[in-house]
Motif scaffolding. Structure first.
Motif, PDB file in Angstrom:
ATOM      1  N   UNK A 815       0.826  -1.305  -0.041  1.00 47.54           N
ATOM      2  CA  UNK A 815      -0.033   0.015   0.029  1.00 47.54           C
ATOM      3  C   UNK A 815       0.931   1.281  -0.043  1.00 47.54           C
ATOM      4  N   UNK A 816       1.964   1.112   0.609  1.00 52.15           N
ATOM      5  CA  UNK A 816       2.823   2.251   0.815  1.00 52.15           C
ATOM      6  C   UNK A 816       3.562   2.723  -0.389  1.00 52.15           C
ATOM      7  N   UNK A 817       4.342   1.487  -1.051  1.00 54.15           N
ATOM      8  CA  UNK A 817       5.091   2.045  -2.178  1.00 54.15           C
ATOM      9  C   UNK A 817       4.185   2.039  -3.634  1.00 54.15           C
ATOM     10  N   UNK A 818       3.497   0.719  -3.606  1.00 53.49           N
ATOM     11  CA  UNK A 818       2.543   0.645  -4.976  1.00 53.49           C
ATOM     12  C   UNK A 818       1.689   1.776  -4.933  1.00 53.49           C
ATOM     13  N   UNK A 819       0.940   2.005  -3.611  1.00 54.43           N
ATOM     14  CA  UNK A 819       0.049   3.383  -3.696  1.00 54.43           C
ATOM     15  C   UNK A 819       0.829   4.604  -4.033  1.00 54.43           C
ATOM     16  N   UNK A 820       2.004   4.800  -3.741  1.00 51.94           N
ATOM     17  CA  UNK A 820       2.507   5.929  -4.020  1.00 51.94           C
ATOM     18  C   UNK A 820       2.825   5.942  -5.503  1.00 51.94           C
ATOM     19  N   UNK A 821       3.037   4.956  -6.596  1.00 52.37           N
ATOM     20  CA  UNK A 821       3.293   5.020  -7.678  1.00 52.37           C
ATOM     21  C   UNK A 821       1.765   5.301  -8.235  1.00 52.37           C
ATOM     22  N   UNK A 822       0.754   4.562  -7.655  1.00 53.66           N
ATOM     23  CA  UNK A 822      -0.596   4.932  -8.211  1.00 53.66           C
ATOM     24  C   UNK A 822      -0.899   6.370  -7.886  1.00 53.66           C
ATOM     25  N   UNK A 823      -0.575   6.967  -6.829  1.00 49.42           N
ATOM     26  CA  UNK A 823      -0.857   8.568  -6.685  1.00 49.42           C
ATOM     27  C   UNK A 823      -0.248   9.163  -7.519  1.00 49.42           C
ATOM     28  N   UNK A 824       1.144   9.018  -7.781  1.00 45.80           N
ATOM     29  CA  UNK A 824       1.987   9.792  -8.977  1.00 45.80           C
ATOM     30  C   UNK A 824       1.274   9.956 -10.215  1.00 45.80           C
ATOM     31  N   UNK A 825       0.807   8.554 -10.677  1.00 41.97           N
ATOM     32  CA  UNK A 825       0.489   8.369 -12.194  1.00 41.97           C
ATOM     33  C   UNK A 825      -0.929   9.224 -12.274  1.00 41.97           C
ATOM     34  N   UNK A 826      -1.880   9.038 -11.051  1.00 38.17           N
ATOM     35  CA  UNK A 826      -3.235   9.828 -11.199  1.00 38.17           C
ATOM     36  C   UNK A 826      -2.855  11.290 -10.993  1.00 38.17           C
ATOM     37  N   UNK A 827      -2.002  11.728 -10.478  1.00 41.64           N
ATOM     38  CA  UNK A 827      -2.025  13.230 -10.476  1.00 41.64           C
ATOM     39  C   UNK A 827      -1.427  13.638 -12.089  1.00 41.64           C
ATOM     40  N   UNK A 828      -0.352  12.907 -12.564  1.00 39.68           N
ATOM     41  CA  UNK A 828      -0.008  13.176 -13.995  1.00 39.68           C
ATOM     42  C   UNK A 828      -1.127  13.242 -14.859  1.00 39.68           C
ATOM     43  N   UNK A 829      -1.902  11.957 -14.860  1.00 40.61           N
ATOM     44  CA  UNK A 829      -2.779  11.802 -15.763  1.00 40.61           C
ATOM     45  C   UNK A 829      -4.019  12.822 -15.414  1.00 40.61           C
ATOM     46  N   UNK A 830      -4.296  13.142 -14.369  1.00 40.69           N
ATOM     47  CA  UNK A 830      -5.367  14.096 -14.268  1.00 40.69           C
ATOM     48  C   UNK A 830      -4.920  15.622 -14.637  1.00 40.69           C
ATOM     49  N   UNK A 831      -3.719  15.828 -14.535  1.00 49.83           N
ATOM     50  CA  UNK A 831      -3.092  16.852 -15.122  1.00 49.83           C
ATOM     51  C   UNK A 831      -3.162  17.253 -16.626  1.00 49.83           C
ATOM     52  N   UNK A 832      -3.139  16.103 -17.304  1.00 51.35           N
ATOM     53  CA  UNK A 832      -2.975  15.801 -18.597  1.00 51.35           C
ATOM     54  C   UNK A 832      -4.346  15.842 -19.197  1.00 51.35           C
TER      55      UNK A 832
END
Length: 1327
Positions: A815-832
């Motif tokens: 949850x910590x590390x894979x969740x962090x990757x999911x969060x990073x991807x969500x932020x980028x995709x939302x911005x784009x």
């Protein structure tokens, strides 16, 4: 006088004249018992005959002028030859009685020797000593007196061995039984039972035999048999039988003349006698030599001649083979000594060796060597004449003859090529070059009607390249050159084309065997075509042979192709090499092993050829997962021998060591062009792991190669053995990881292998090291500069670092590390995607990598995936006009269930979004329920290839996870089997096959018929793949699959829906039209499917389907359940044509293959008898079924069709015409209820036979005019490997990842950790 005193020991004066007259009256064929008193008196001296022999011997010397005539001495002393011969004959005949004693045998031999000595004395003929019957009886004495079971296996022992073990009660296999001309002689006379002879007794008997033979030889030196042909035959018979009597010490030589007394062994004495019989003293002309050659023929053939029966084979023991070699030496000596007189007999001998040859391989090889040695002594004229005769012989209708002709041709090719001289007739000159043997005898039989001959011809062609003769190799090269003329000139070709019967004289007369007329046996007479074979056409022909129905023919074809490649006759192209590698997946186990062995031999000959290396990998590696354990073992043995055994440490590596270099080259290929084979390599290591094959020394040696040019290959091996090897040197692994992280350019493949090793050793690392590596992985992943393969490997390694004994700790880590990757991807995709103007200047490559990372990471932390992520991903697939929610507003759970519409995103991005959305659906059922209809709709109306292909993969993966829900959409998925793009059709075929194998999907609805229609796909590779899936994968799981669906196939492919039971599936109009094969224009496609299905029926299924067709189709028209309209007529015509197919005929009713002679061993004969009985029984059952169930329907239907003047009537009559071939003589009886129909059938049968003859004649003429090749297609290796790889991966999957074998472009093998390239348009899809 000593002679007279010795003769008195025989008591000649005491013998009654009546008894003597009776003996002479019976002409020495029978004697009354001698007076017991006289007999006892004679036997008082055991050496009586030796004494007389010794005293009589000086009188036999003609050159001694001082010696008085023995006949004068006899006359002066009142000794008559008449009682002397009578007494001698009594003892001679006594030795021939049943079970004679040792004394009787010795007396008989000595008496016979004495009689022969009397014959040698001048004046014997004038004194009436010679009597043919008595002379021949003496010649039979050696073999009659010698115990028949001496040194041999007794007959009773053979019989006992066939009765089984009385202790166990098990019955052993019966002794092998062969035909009369192939019978192994192992029988001995039962007369010897109960008589025991000691070694001393046998030695005495041998001395008696030697004395008799030496006396006979001295006799033959002066006593002519010119006018005594029967006696000459008896002499030849005796000598030839004694050639195998005992072994000869040392080498047998005929070069120097030796006295009879100097010859010690019986074979030496026998050949001396045969040499005497070949001299002119025993007759002018060649009659005596002919007798000798005829008898030695069977010694060469390793046969035993028997009276009033055909010769039988002798077991090829050392003694028999030695006698054969001695006979060859003797014949060579006689030919050299009497060349002009023996050459005609030499030609006859060669012909008879060929004519009496059997099909057993060991005898053929021996006979061929003999023919080669004999022909080597012929002058060119005779040699060419024999080659011409051999060519006619090679076209005989006997399989054994054609096989032996190939053996002889191969032996002759080992000899030096003959040069044409002035003695050779111009018309025979063409037969002298080796080219004729290769082209016209060996290569000409590649298409023989017999698979045995076909296979042997291909084997011989391969052996031609292995011979030391450059001429043979050159001749084979000519066959594959553009200017090769493969056969005889057209001037003689017409003669070879005519079908003529073989006329040959009996072999027993030992005369020339005429083969001027012969019966043609080749299927296609390309010998008559004065044309060239192109290289491509010849290779195509060999591809057809590699797919031969017979196993041995395929194996021989593989051997030939390997030799052609090995010697550079054909190029080592990928296409040519695939012939070998594809056969490693042959249905027959022996062919698989042969293919692997051929690849091994080719690799050993061409170790530096990259194409050969790749073909070796493609052939051997997949065999590791073969269903047969013996094939797996062979593949593992090959891998160990070529790769593993040659892995040494860096210090021991040598560039000039071909084996080491080859091992690393193969590993390098698996890191580059053959990456898809890596999973088979993993299977091999899983087998080797329990065997503790990888020692610490091996692992340390491997670690020494982790830097430098072999680093990638070394890490490949380390990745396979890290989980099962002894403790690794973690320092080396960690140092390499540090270098990889900091390197600006790194190999993709090697990086994945390093990550795999890191995951394997994770449990052995301390917490600080783990933390540092996890931080490195996270930092590397968040750069989003990695290729998709490395991203997946990094996430997998991260997951392996999370494993611990405490499940909660593992979940918190993910949850910590894979969740962090999911969060990073969500932020980028939302911005784009979700922000205004965010989509401007999109970095497509970066967007794909974020989507990919989101997909693989979200599988391990489903609790960290929110609804906003669903919206972001689905927004990639939906129109850009969708409203963007304001900050703080609640986001909708998902977009409306509408079809994906084009937007500003490229196909590459949308294809990746489909994969990511599918992974999200795997973990969230509610999302799956909403988007499953959308996926199904996309398959129907979508236009983007990559998107549709990935949707198929997603839906099939979801079917594994949510079987009951997704099953209803199987019709939507199966509709893609008729997609416009072959990639989608192939993808669908593979995915559905896997689901059917794993039983996630059943054969319901129209699924089977949609599968079957792929058999007529326009892409041949997809057709081959479909055949493989149906027969090799699915039919084995459901043996009744074809027969259960066959009736409905007829209705379905004709689009006939008026039957109350069949073809009642729910289909859209689009699907119905897409899968319809209705109409005359599609008749060929329909019957391609029908034939394929029927070909894989059992006899029971064929029998049952015939009855079912009559009941469910024909009877419904007779009962007016179905209307006889246009649609019904087409259905009915199809039905009759199906019933007429040869595939409908029961295999039990079929005879042996054309050109095949039955194998003459006991098992084969028993099988043949069983087949005859089975055929008779099946014929009776089939006839009864035909009479009771078929004929009434046929008669009614025929009347109905006549009334309506239906065109289907001709199809019905054609069916009857084919069917009634089995009951040709019973037409009137079977159709007694309709005499008119019986007459019509009878007439049609006669017309059919006449048309068939005309058609065969026309076909032959067409073959002469032009010919084409129609090779059977092989199953595509790429597809087979692809399919097997996919099945393996899906079985091991735990719903933690998505797979799709579709990729628009291959991924780069090297990536940069710097700034990504915005112009990279590669469509990445998850592998």
């Amino acid at each position: 006088m000593e002679l007279i005193r010795a003769l008195q020991l025989l008591k000649l004066n005491s013998v009654s004249s009546a008894w003597v007259d009776a003996v002479w009256g019976f002409e020495f064929t029978h004697t009354d018992p001698l007076d017991p008193v006289i007999e006892e008196e004679i036997k008082e001296d055991p050496d009586v005959f030796k004494t007389i022999y010794k005293q009589l011997l000086p009188f036999s010397a003609e050159d001694d002028d001082d010696t008085r005539s023995v006949w004068v001495v006899f006359g002066e002393n009142g000794v008559s030859a008449k009682p002397l011969l009578a007494v001698l004959s009594y003892f001679i005949l006594s030795a021939k009685a049943k079970s004679p004693s040792l004394e009787q045998r010795l007396c008989g031999l000595q008496a016979a020797s004495l009689y022969l000595l009397l014959l040698k004395i001048p004046g014997s003929v004038a004194n009436k000593v010679y009597h043919q019957i008595l002379f021949d009886t003496c010649l039979n004495m050696p073999l009659k007196c010698w115990p028949q079971d001496s040194g041999k296996k007794r007959k009773k022992d053979c019989l006992k061995s066939s009765q089984g073990d009385p202790k166990t009660g098990k019955r052993s296999k019966p002794p092998k039984k062969v035909s009369e001309e192939m019978e192994i002689d192992d029988d001995e006379d039962d007369e010897e039972q109960g008589v025991y002879f000691s070694p001393q007794d046998l030695l005495k008997l041998r001395e008696g035999i030697v004395l008799l033979v030496r006396t006979l030889l001295r006799l033959l030196e002066r006593f002519s048999l010119r006018d005594k042909p029967q006696s000459a035959d008896s002499c030849v018979q005796l000598f030839t039988q004694l050639t195998n009597f005992e072994p000869v010490i040392g080498d047998l030589s005929f070069s120097q003349e030796r006295n009879v007394d100097q010859l010690q062994s019986l074979p030496e004495l026998s050949y001396h006698g045969l040499g005497l019989l070949c001299s002119t003293i025993h007759g002018e002309g060649d009659e005596c030599r002919r007798r000798v050659f005829r008898k030695l023929l069977y010694v060469i053939l390793m046969m035993k001649t028997q009276e009033r029966s055909k010769p039988c084979l002798l077991a090829p023991s050392q003694a028999v083979c030695g006698a054969r070699d001695q006979a060859m030496l003797f014949i060579g000596h006689i030919v050299d000594k009497q060349r002009e007189a023996t050459l005609p007999l030499l030609r006859i001998l060669v012909q008879h060796i060929c004519h009496q040859m059997v099909e057993k391989s060991e005898y053929r090889v021996s006979g061929a060597q003999a023919v080669g040695k004999l022909m080597a002594k012929m002058p060119c004229q005779d040699y060419a004449a024999i080659i011409k005769w051999l060519y006619s012989y090679s076209r005989n209708n006997k399989v054994a003859f054609r096989m032996f002709a190939l053996d002889v041709a191969l032996v002759l090719l080992e000899q030096s090529e003959r040069d044409v001289d002035d003695t050779v007739d111009p018309e025979l000159a063409v037969f002298l070059p080796h080219r004729f043997l290769v082209h016209n005898i060996i290569y000409n039989h590649r298409n023989d009607v017999s698979p045995t001959v076909r296979g042997h011809a291909l084997h011989c062609l391969a052996q031609c390249l292995e011979l030391g003769s450059q001429n043979a190799t050159k001749c084979v090269h000519e066959l594959f050159s553009n200017s090769a003329q493969t056969m005889l000139e057209s001037g003689r070709s017409e003669q070879t084309l005519k079908r003529r019967e073989t006329v040959q004289k009996t072999a027993l007369t030992f005369r020339t065997i005429e083969l001027t007329k012969h019966k043609s046996i080749t299927t296609t007479h390309r010998s008559v075509m004065n044309s060239s074979l192109q290289n491509e056409e010849t290779l195509t022909l060999f591809k057809k042979h590699v797919s031969d129905p017979k196993t041995n023919a395929r194996k021989s074809a593989l051997e030939t192709v390997m030799s052609l490649l090995k010697h550079g006759v054909i190029s080592c192209s990928a296409e040519n090499l695939s012939i070998l590698s594809d056969r490693c997946r042959d249905p027959a186990v022996s062919v698989k092993k042969k293919a692997m062995q051929c690849l091994m031999d080719l690799l050993a000959a061409l170790p530096e050829n990259r194409e050969v290396q790749e073909a070796w990998l493609r052939g051997v590696l997949p065999a590791v997962m073969d269903s047969e354990s013996s094939v797996q073992e062979k593949a593992l043995e090959c891998l160990d021998h070529v790769v593993i055994a040659h892995i040494k440490s860096q210090g021991k590596y040598r560039d000039d060591d071909t084996s080491q270099k080859l091992a690393w080259d193969l590993l390098g290929l698996m890191c580059e062009k053959c990456q898809h084979l890596s999973r088979y390599f993993s299977k091999a290591f899983s087998v080797w792991a329990p065997q503790q094959k990888f020692t610490p020394g091996f692992v340390n040696g491997l670690l020494s190669h982790t830097e430098g040019e072999r680093a990638a290959a070394a890490w490949l091996l380390l990745a396979k053995i890290a989980s099962c090897s002894p403790k690794l040197n973690y320092g080396t692994v960690l140092d390499t990881w540090e270098n990889t992280i900091r390197s600006p350019v790194v190999s993709v493949t090697m990086t994945c292998h390093i990550l795999s090793v890191l995951g394997d050793i994770a449990s052995n690392l301390n917490d600080d090291t783990k933390t540092r590596i996890v931080d490195d992985l996270m930092g590397w992943l968040k750069t989003f500069s990695l290729p998709l393969e490395v991203i997946s490997s990094c996430v997998d390694t991260l997951v392996r670092f999370s494993r611990s004994d405490n499940t909660q700790d593992t979940l918190r880590f993910l949850d910590r590390f894979c969740g962090e990757l999911v969060s990073v991807c969500e932020s980028y995709l939302s911005a784009v995607i979700l922000q205004e103007k965010g989509a401007e200047n999109i970095n497509e490559d970066l967007l794909v990598k974020h989507l990919h990372t989101l997909g693989v990471a979200s599988l391990h932390c489903p609790s960290k995936v929110g609804k906003r992520i669903f919206l972001v991903v689905q927004s990639v697939l939906t129109p850009s006009e969708q409203p963007v929610p304001a900050e703080g507003d609640e986001l909708p759970a998902s977009q409306p269930l509408s079809q994906f519409k084009p937007n500003s995103m490229s196909t590459v991005v949308r294809a990746q979004a489909v994969i990511t959305l599918g992974k999200l659906c795997l973990q969230h059922e509610e999302l799956m329920l909403k988007y499953l209809p959308v996926f199904a709709r996309e398959l129907e109306v979508g236009t983007e290839l990559a998107v549709r292909s990935n949707v198929v993969v997603v839906m099939c993966d979801l079917c594994v996870r949510y079987t009951n829900t997704v099953t209803r959409y199987i019709p939507n998925i199966s509709a893609c089997l008729r997609d416009k793009d072959p990639i989608v059709r192939e993808q669908t075929l593979i995915m559905l096959t896997n689901l059917l194998q794993e039983e996630y999907v059943k054969w319901k609805g129209a699924l089977f018929f949609r599968f079957a229609i792929v058999l007529v796909d326009p892409d041949p590779a997809i057709v081959d793949l479909c055949e493989y899936c149906l027969v090799d994968l699915l039919l084995k799981k459901s043996p009744l699959m074809f027969s259960q669906h066959f009736i409905e196939c007829i209705f379905h492919f004709n689009s006939y829906e008026k039957h109350k039971k069949y073809n009642k599936f729910l289909q859209t109009e689009s699907e119905r039209s897409r899968f319809s094969l209705k109409g005359r224009q599609n008749q060929g496609k329909r019957f391609r499917i029908y034939r394929f299905l029927l070909k894989n029926f059992t006899d029971e299924q064929r029998f049952n389907i015939t009855t079912k067709i009559c009941q469910d189709i024909l009877a419904t028209f007779v009962d007016s359940e179905l209307p006889l309209d246009s649609d019904g007529s087409e259905l009915l015509a199809d039905t009759f044509d199906i019933l007429s197919l040869k595939e409908m005929k029961l295999t039990a009713m079929s005879g042996p293959a054309a050109g095949e002679e039955p194998q003459e061993d006991e098992m084969a004969m028993a099988k043949a008898v069983l087949q005859v009985a089975q055929k008779k029984l099946v014929s009776q059952v089939q006839k009864r079924n035909f009479v009771e169930n078929v004929i009434p329907i046929i008669i009614s239907l025929k009347n109905m069709l006549e009334e309506q003047h239906s065109p289907v009537l001709k199809h019905l009559m054609a069916y009857l015409q084919v069917t009634m071939q089995e009951y040709r003589s019973e037409v009137k009886e079977l159709f007694a209820a309709d005499e008119q129909l019986a007459a019509e059938v009878e007439y049609n049968l006669k017309r059919f036979e006449k048309e068939k003859q005309q058609q065969e004649q026309q076909q032959m003429e067409n073959q002469l005019a032009s010919f084409t090749f129609s090779p059977q297609r092989n199953v595509s290796q790429t597809f087979m490997l692809h399919l097997q790889s996919f099945f393996l991966s899906l079985r091991r999957r735990t719903f933690a990842g998505m797979l799709t074998p579709v990729r628009t472009h291959s991924s780069p093998t090297v990536f940069s950790t710097g700034k990504p390239n915005n112009n990279n348009n590669t469509a990445y899809t998850e592998q």
